[in-house]
Structures are given as structure tokens and as C-alpha cells.
Motif scaffolding. Structure first.
Motif, PDB file in Angstrom:
ATOM      1  N   ARG A  17       0.765  -1.176   0.044  1.00  0.00           N
ATOM      2  CA  ARG A  17       0.098  -0.048   0.000  1.00  0.00           C
ATOM      3  C   ARG A  17       0.836   1.292   0.063  1.00  0.00           C
ATOM      4  N   GLU A  32       0.650   4.437  -2.583  1.00  0.00           N
ATOM      5  CA  GLU A  32       0.312   5.458  -2.100  1.00  0.00           C
ATOM      6  C   GLU A  32       1.592   6.640  -2.621  1.00  0.00           C
ATOM      7  N   TRP A  41      -9.405   6.628  -0.825  1.00  0.00           N
ATOM      8  CA  TRP A  41      -9.620   7.934   0.169  1.00  0.00           C
ATOM      9  C   TRP A  41     -11.242   8.197   0.051  1.00  0.00           C
TER      10      TRP A  41
END
Length: 165
Positions: free
Chosen positions: A118, A122, A150
Motif C-alpha cells: 500500500r 500511495e 480515500w
């Protein structure tokens, strides 16, 4: 054949035909509900992270998709480790005797692999956002809010109100 036998045969044929037509209609309805309606709803607004750049130009969208592909390719080892560790967790859970210490270790390894994967993705999102103009970043942030990791539950999304003077 007598008239009574013909009537019985006609009524039986009518009942059979109504049963068959109902079955076909019910099956078609079930198929449409399972496939047609779900596909239309899924196409209405895609929710995957790669669609977060939908408000940007086609070139920018392609740059974002390429950045995501690169990040996922570079993090392939973490994804593989996470899968293997999840298999180990399942094996430990299914064992006749629960080895709590080994289970904790496997869960921690799984968590670390997931966090590393992740983080890599990101970071690629942040790197892509750094290349955008302020207006593009606003559109990109809106896309992330609607489609990316998000996104907020509907009740928590901000309400766009016109500014009062």
C-alpha cells in the motif's frame, strides 16, 4: 377419442404451456437481475483507484495508469509475500492445535507485506500528484474522494454550498 378426452388433453396442454412460459419468463428475469442490472450499475461509476484521474485529460489519465502499473510491478514481491503469508495464516488456523505464537508471527508478516504494498502505491499517487497543476490536483483529489481508496462514506462527504456574502 371422446370429447371429454380432448378437453382433458387441451387443458393439460394449456397448463403445461403456461408452466413453461412462466419458467422461461422467470429465468429471463433472474438472469437480467443478476447480469443486466449489476453490469449497468457497475458501469455507472467505476470505483477502482485507476479511475481517480477520470476528470483529467486523456494523457494525464494514461500517465496515472502507467504510474500505478509501475508501482504495482515494483511491489509484486510484497503482494506475493502477503498471499503466501495469508495461506500460512489459514493453514495455522485449520491446524488441530492452535499455535498462537506462530499465528501472530504470520499475521504480522501479512500485515507488513500489505503495508509495504500500500505504501508503494500511495507513494506513486503522491509522485503523480506532484506533477499536476493546482487545478488538475483539485480534480484529481475529487476523483480520489469519489473513486479511490480515500473515498468517504456518503454521510461524511462534504456538502458543496455556495459562498454567502
Amino acid at each position: 377419442m371422446s370429447g371429454r378426452a380432448w378437453k382433458f388433453l387441451l387443458v393439460g396442454s394449456l397448463v403445461l404451456n403456461v408452466f413453461l412460459i412462466g419458467g422461461v419468463a422467470g429465468g429471463a428475469y433472474q438472469w437480467f437481475v443478476a447480469h443486466g442490472g449489476a453490469a449497468a450499475a457497475a458501469q455507472a461509476q467505476p470505483r477502482a483507484l485507476r479511475f481517480a484521474a477520470a476528470g483529467l485529460s486523456v494523457e494525464r489519465q494514461q500517465q496515472f495508469v502507467d504510474a500505478l502499473k509501475t508501482a504495482r510491478r515494483e511491489a509484486r514481491e510484497y503482494a506475493r509475500d502477503g498471499r503466501e503469508d495469508r495461506r500460512e495464516v489459514l493453514r495455522l488456523l485449520a491446524a488441530p492445535q492452535l499455535d498462537r505464537a506462530a499465528l501472530e508471527v504470520a499475521l504480522n508478516r501479512t500485515r507488513e507485506a500489505d503495508i509495504a504494498l500500500r505504501s508503494r502505491v500511495e507513494q506513486s499517487v503522491a509522485d503523480f500528484a506532484a506533477t499536476l497543476s493546482p487545478d488538475e490536483r483539485v480534480k484529481f483529489a475529487e476523483g480520489l474522494r469519489e473513486r479511490g481508496n480515500w473515498r468517504l462514506p456518503q454521510a461524511q462527504q462534504p456538502v458543496n454550498r455556495p459562498a454567502s456574502d
